[in-house]
Structures are given as structure tokens and as C-alpha cells.
Scaffold this motif. Structure first.
Motif, PDB file in Angstrom:
ATOM      1  N   ILE A 116       0.339  -1.321   0.138  1.00  0.00           N
ATOM      2  CA  ILE A 116       0.238  -0.436   0.493  1.00  0.00           C
ATOM      3  C   ILE A 116       1.004   1.274  -0.059  1.00  0.00           C
ATOM      4  O   ILE A 116       0.739   1.723  -1.537  1.00  0.00           O
ATOM      5  CB  ILE A 116      -1.084  -0.439   1.453  1.00  0.00           C
ATOM      6  CG1 ILE A 116      -2.521  -0.778   1.269  1.00  0.00           C
ATOM      7  CG2 ILE A 116      -1.853   1.123   1.464  1.00  0.00           C
ATOM      8  CD1 ILE A 116      -2.775  -1.582   2.427  1.00  0.00           C
ATOM      9  N   LEU A 117       1.951   1.508   1.070  1.00  0.00           N
ATOM     10  CA  LEU A 117       2.642   2.409   1.107  1.00  0.00           C
ATOM     11  C   LEU A 117       3.581   2.706  -0.111  1.00  0.00           C
ATOM     12  O   LEU A 117       3.317   4.260  -1.380  1.00  0.00           O
ATOM     13  CB  LEU A 117       3.409   2.324   1.910  1.00  0.00           C
ATOM     14  CG  LEU A 117       3.284   2.169   3.501  1.00  0.00           C
ATOM     15  CD1 LEU A 117       4.183   1.762   4.363  1.00  0.00           C
ATOM     16  CD2 LEU A 117       3.109   3.886   3.578  1.00  0.00           C
ATOM     17  N   LEU A 118       4.112   1.283  -1.003  1.00  0.00           N
ATOM     18  CA  LEU A 118       4.531   1.572  -1.919  1.00  0.00           C
ATOM     19  C   LEU A 118       4.158   2.074  -3.262  1.00  0.00           C
ATOM     20  O   LEU A 118       4.858   3.157  -4.360  1.00  0.00           O
ATOM     21  CB  LEU A 118       5.590   0.412  -2.139  1.00  0.00           C
ATOM     22  CG  LEU A 118       6.264  -0.139  -3.431  1.00  0.00           C
ATOM     23  CD1 LEU A 118       7.933   1.181  -3.590  1.00  0.00           C
ATOM     24  CD2 LEU A 118       7.160  -1.378  -3.406  1.00  0.00           C
ATOM     25  N   ASN A 119       2.880   1.589  -3.305  1.00  0.00           N
ATOM     26  CA  ASN A 119       2.405   2.077  -4.712  1.00  0.00           C
ATOM     27  C   ASN A 119       1.732   3.481  -4.349  1.00  0.00           C
ATOM     28  O   ASN A 119       1.559   3.916  -5.520  1.00  0.00           O
ATOM     29  CB  ASN A 119       0.524   1.168  -4.341  1.00  0.00           C
ATOM     30  CG  ASN A 119       0.878  -0.015  -4.900  1.00  0.00           C
ATOM     31  OD1 ASN A 119       2.281  -0.264  -6.118  1.00  0.00           O
ATOM     32  ND2 ASN A 119       0.015  -0.902  -5.273  1.00  0.00           N
ATOM     33  N   LEU A 120       1.293   3.888  -3.014  1.00  0.00           N
ATOM     34  CA  LEU A 120       1.004   5.434  -2.834  1.00  0.00           C
ATOM     35  C   LEU A 120       1.910   6.565  -3.167  1.00  0.00           C
ATOM     36  O   LEU A 120       1.985   7.373  -3.946  1.00  0.00           O
ATOM     37  CB  LEU A 120      -0.033   5.447  -1.495  1.00  0.00           C
ATOM     38  CG  LEU A 120      -1.073   4.839  -1.384  1.00  0.00           C
ATOM     39  CD1 LEU A 120      -1.860   5.283  -0.009  1.00  0.00           C
ATOM     40  CD2 LEU A 120      -2.221   5.086  -2.206  1.00  0.00           C
ATOM     41  N   ILE A 121       3.485   5.958  -2.756  1.00  0.00           N
ATOM     42  CA  ILE A 121       4.098   7.283  -1.935  1.00  0.00           C
ATOM     43  C   ILE A 121       4.826   6.799  -3.620  1.00  0.00           C
ATOM     44  O   ILE A 121       5.500   8.172  -4.183  1.00  0.00           O
ATOM     45  CB  ILE A 121       5.600   6.426  -1.368  1.00  0.00           C
ATOM     46  CG1 ILE A 121       4.947   7.002  -0.444  1.00  0.00           C
ATOM     47  CG2 ILE A 121       6.510   7.534  -1.641  1.00  0.00           C
ATOM     48  CD1 ILE A 121       5.568   5.863   0.902  1.00  0.00           C
ATOM     49  N   SER A 122       5.024   6.159  -4.275  1.00  0.00           N
ATOM     50  CA  SER A 122       5.759   5.902  -5.574  1.00  0.00           C
ATOM     51  C   SER A 122       4.860   6.582  -6.800  1.00  0.00           C
ATOM     52  O   SER A 122       5.757   7.226  -7.606  1.00  0.00           O
ATOM     53  CB  SER A 122       5.860   4.310  -6.023  1.00  0.00           C
ATOM     54  OG  SER A 122       4.782   3.347  -5.669  1.00  0.00           O
ATOM     55  N   ASN A 123       3.343   6.421  -6.874  1.00  0.00           N
ATOM     56  CA  ASN A 123       2.547   6.700  -7.522  1.00  0.00           C
ATOM     57  C   ASN A 123       2.554   8.805  -7.617  1.00  0.00           C
ATOM     58  O   ASN A 123       2.316   9.314  -8.330  1.00  0.00           O
ATOM     59  CB  ASN A 123       0.919   6.865  -7.103  1.00  0.00           C
ATOM     60  CG  ASN A 123       0.571   6.996  -8.921  1.00  0.00           C
ATOM     61  OD1 ASN A 123       0.564   7.057  -9.969  1.00  0.00           O
ATOM     62  ND2 ASN A 123      -0.695   7.930  -7.915  1.00  0.00           N
ATOM     63  N   ALA A 124       2.859   9.193  -5.933  1.00  0.00           N
ATOM     64  CA  ALA A 124       2.758  10.456  -6.046  1.00  0.00           C
ATOM     65  C   ALA A 124       3.937  11.112  -6.477  1.00  0.00           C
ATOM     66  O   ALA A 124       4.184  11.928  -7.124  1.00  0.00           O
ATOM     67  CB  ALA A 124       2.925  10.519  -4.637  1.00  0.00           C
ATOM     68  N   VAL A 125       5.228  10.112  -6.235  1.00  0.00           N
ATOM     69  CA  VAL A 125       6.704  10.928  -6.677  1.00  0.00           C
ATOM     70  C   VAL A 125       7.064  10.637  -7.873  1.00  0.00           C
ATOM     71  O   VAL A 125       7.117  11.368  -8.619  1.00  0.00           O
ATOM     72  CB  VAL A 125       7.969   9.581  -6.197  1.00  0.00           C
ATOM     73  CG1 VAL A 125       9.376   9.853  -7.133  1.00  0.00           C
ATOM     74  CG2 VAL A 125       8.221   9.812  -4.905  1.00  0.00           C
ATOM     75  N   LYS A 126       6.204   9.986  -8.580  1.00  0.00           N
ATOM     76  CA  LYS A 126       5.267  10.035 -10.325  1.00  0.00           C
ATOM     77  C   LYS A 126       5.316  11.636 -11.078  1.00  0.00           C
ATOM     78  O   LYS A 126       5.657  11.759 -12.177  1.00  0.00           O
ATOM     79  CB  LYS A 126       4.790   8.525 -10.264  1.00  0.00           C
ATOM     80  CG  LYS A 126       4.593   8.375 -12.776  1.00  0.00           C
ATOM     81  CD  LYS A 126       3.801   7.436 -12.571  1.00  0.00           C
ATOM     82  CE  LYS A 126       4.627   5.642 -11.932  1.00  0.00           C
ATOM     83  NZ  LYS A 126       3.561   5.037 -12.975  1.00  0.00           N
ATOM     84  N   PHE A 127       4.133  11.707 -10.261  1.00  0.00           N
ATOM     85  CA  PHE A 127       3.242  12.563 -10.473  1.00  0.00           C
ATOM     86  C   PHE A 127       3.362  13.869 -10.186  1.00  0.00           C
ATOM     87  O   PHE A 127       2.487  14.934  -9.808  1.00  0.00           O
ATOM     88  CB  PHE A 127       1.913  12.906 -11.086  1.00  0.00           C
ATOM     89  CG  PHE A 127       1.849  11.140 -11.559  1.00  0.00           C
ATOM     90  CD1 PHE A 127       1.121  11.389 -12.899  1.00  0.00           C
ATOM     91  CD2 PHE A 127       1.261  10.253 -11.033  1.00  0.00           C
ATOM     92  CE1 PHE A 127       0.830  10.362 -13.749  1.00  0.00           C
ATOM     93  CE2 PHE A 127       0.800   8.924 -12.362  1.00  0.00           C
ATOM     94  CZ  PHE A 127       0.820   8.861 -13.278  1.00  0.00           C
ATOM     95  N   THR A 128       4.787  14.200  -9.363  1.00  0.00           N
ATOM     96  CA  THR A 128       5.740  15.161  -8.211  1.00  0.00           C
ATOM     97  C   THR A 128       6.068  15.512 -10.065  1.00  0.00           C
ATOM     98  O   THR A 128       7.130  15.499  -9.717  1.00  0.00           O
ATOM     99  CB  THR A 128       5.640  15.229  -7.223  1.00  0.00           C
ATOM    100  OG1 THR A 128       4.284  14.513  -6.478  1.00  0.00           O
ATOM    101  CG2 THR A 128       6.041  16.574  -6.457  1.00  0.00           C
TER     102      THR A 128
END
Length: 232
Positions: free
Chosen positions: A122-134
Motif C-alpha cells: 500500500i505504502l509503496l504504491n501510494l508513495i511511488s505514484n505520488a513521486v511519479k506525478f510530482t
């Protein structure tokens, strides 16, 4: 779902061999490769193989959840430790993208009774997705708090491009992706957020996503109070 589960399983076996043998080449286990281009190509093969394995794993998990066949393996652990276990997997990507990662933990945070591997997912999905689109110079904030009933709440906020209200149901649906100039720059299956939502629901929680164009989204993942374990 059954078809996806069978195909995903059959793909993982040869793919693990591709990753394993490319690791041997990268580490030059049995001697030097010679031309440095070979090492570079082995790195590309390994990276592509791991990326494909991650996609296949997401598809397999999604099919298991849809079939009601994914079972949790609960244990008691510290949420801070779960965050630290995934941070190294994202730190290099964040640094390369010029994105700042920050973590904020509530004082006297209780332990969590949950599936440690799924919480890390859960954490990996959310954080990596946030980094990807920031964009460069932005930030991603990971916050862990305790709500009024006593449940642990994981939140991930970023300063990315944001999502319009009408598009939120689309990004939460399996294989759903919002077409935009920036989203087209990043490959993906559109399974990250729907899979995360399903994993939170398996734990008895309900993931929410709030956003608007130009203001990065906030994703909240609350766990029920009965999953909190007091340290006393």
C-alpha cells in the motif's frame, strides 16, 4: 480473473529466470564480460524484467482479490518500520526527480495488526505514484495519525498535477487512467490505486482520494480501531 491468474503465474516462472541470469551477468559472477556495453545491457534487461514482474504481480493480486482468494496474514508491527522498509525503494527515484520526501508520525503511535507485506505494498504504491506525478522541486508528505476511534490512518499528500473531481472514480477503477500530457509520460497499467483501495478494504478500512487540478491529491487509508495495538 481465473485466466489472468493462470497466465500471470505462467509468466512469472520464466521471468524470474531472466531476472536471475541478468543479475549473474551484472555481478560478473563467473568472470568479466569484456566490453562495458554488455554490463549496461544486462542492467537494462534486469530493470525491464523487474518492472514487468511488478506489473504481473499487480495483475495477479487484482485477479485474486476479484475472485475473493487473497487472504491476509496478520502480524503486529510498527508502521514506522514499514515506511522505512519501502523508503529505499523510492528514495533514488525521488532524488533523481528532485522531489522531497517527508515523514510525519503521531506521538505514541500504537502498533498495527495487519498483513505487513500488504501494508508495505500500500505504502509503496501510494508513495511511488505520488513521486511519479510530482514535478521537480515538489514534495511528497507521508503522514501517520490516529483518528478519534483510535484507528491508524496512513496519508500520502503531494504537490503534483492533481485530479479533477469527475476523474477520481476513473483512477480508482481497475486499468483506469486519466489522459493528460504528464500522465502519458509515465507507463503503467492503472492498477496501483485500485489495488491499494482493495487492500485497504480487505483490512476493514476505506481509502479516500481528494484532489483538484493544480493541487496535488491527498490519499487517506484508515485502518479500523481494532487493528491498533497499544504499547502498554
Amino acid at each position: 480473473s481465473k485466466f489472468l491468474a493462470i497466465v500471470s503465474h505462467e509468466l512469472r516462472t520464466p521471468l524470474n529466470a531472466v531476472i536471475g541470469f541478468s543479475d549473474i551477468l551484472r555481478m560478473e559472477t563467473f568472470g568479466k564480460l569484456g566490453d562495458p556495453h554488455y554490463r549496461e545491457y544486462a542492467d537494462h534487461i534486469n530493470g525491464a524484467g523487474r518492472h514487468l514482474l511488478a506489473i504481473i504481480s499487480d495483475i495477479l493480486d487484482a485477479s485474486k482479490i476479484e475472485a475473493g482468494a487473497l487472504e491476509l496474514e496478520d502480524e503486529v508491527f510498527e508502521v514506522a518500520a514499514a515506511i522505512e522498509s519501502v523508503r529505499p525503494l523510492i528514495a533514488d527515484r525521488a532524488t533523481a526527480s528532485g522531489v522531497i520526501l517527508s515523514v510525519s508520525l503521531a506521538p505514541e503511535l500504537p502498533a498495527l495488526r495487519a498483513d505487513r507485506r500488504r501494508v508495505a505494498q500500500i505504502l509503496l504504491n501510494l508513495i511511488s505514484n505520488a513521486v511519479k506525478f510530482t514535478p521537480k522541486g515538489g514534495r511528497v508528505d507521508i503522514k501517520v495519525a490516529v483518528d478519534e476511534p483510535g484507528g491508524i490512518v496512513l496519508s500520502v499528500m503531494d504537490t503534483g498535477i492533481g485530479i479533477s473531481a469527475q476523474d477520481i472514480p476513473l483512477v480508482l477503477a481497475p486499468f483506469g487512467q486519466v489522459a493528460s500530457a504528464q500522465s502519458r509520460q509515465h507507463a503503467g497499467t492503472g492498477l496501483g490505486l485500485p489495488l491499494t483501495k482493495a487492500l485497504v478494504e480487505l483490512h476493514g478500512g476505506e481509502m479516500t482520494l481528494e484532489s483538484q487540478p493544480g493541487a496535488g491529491p491527498t490519499v487517506r487509508c484508515p485502518f479500523p480501531a481494532h487493528r491498533s495495538v497499544s504499547r502498554r
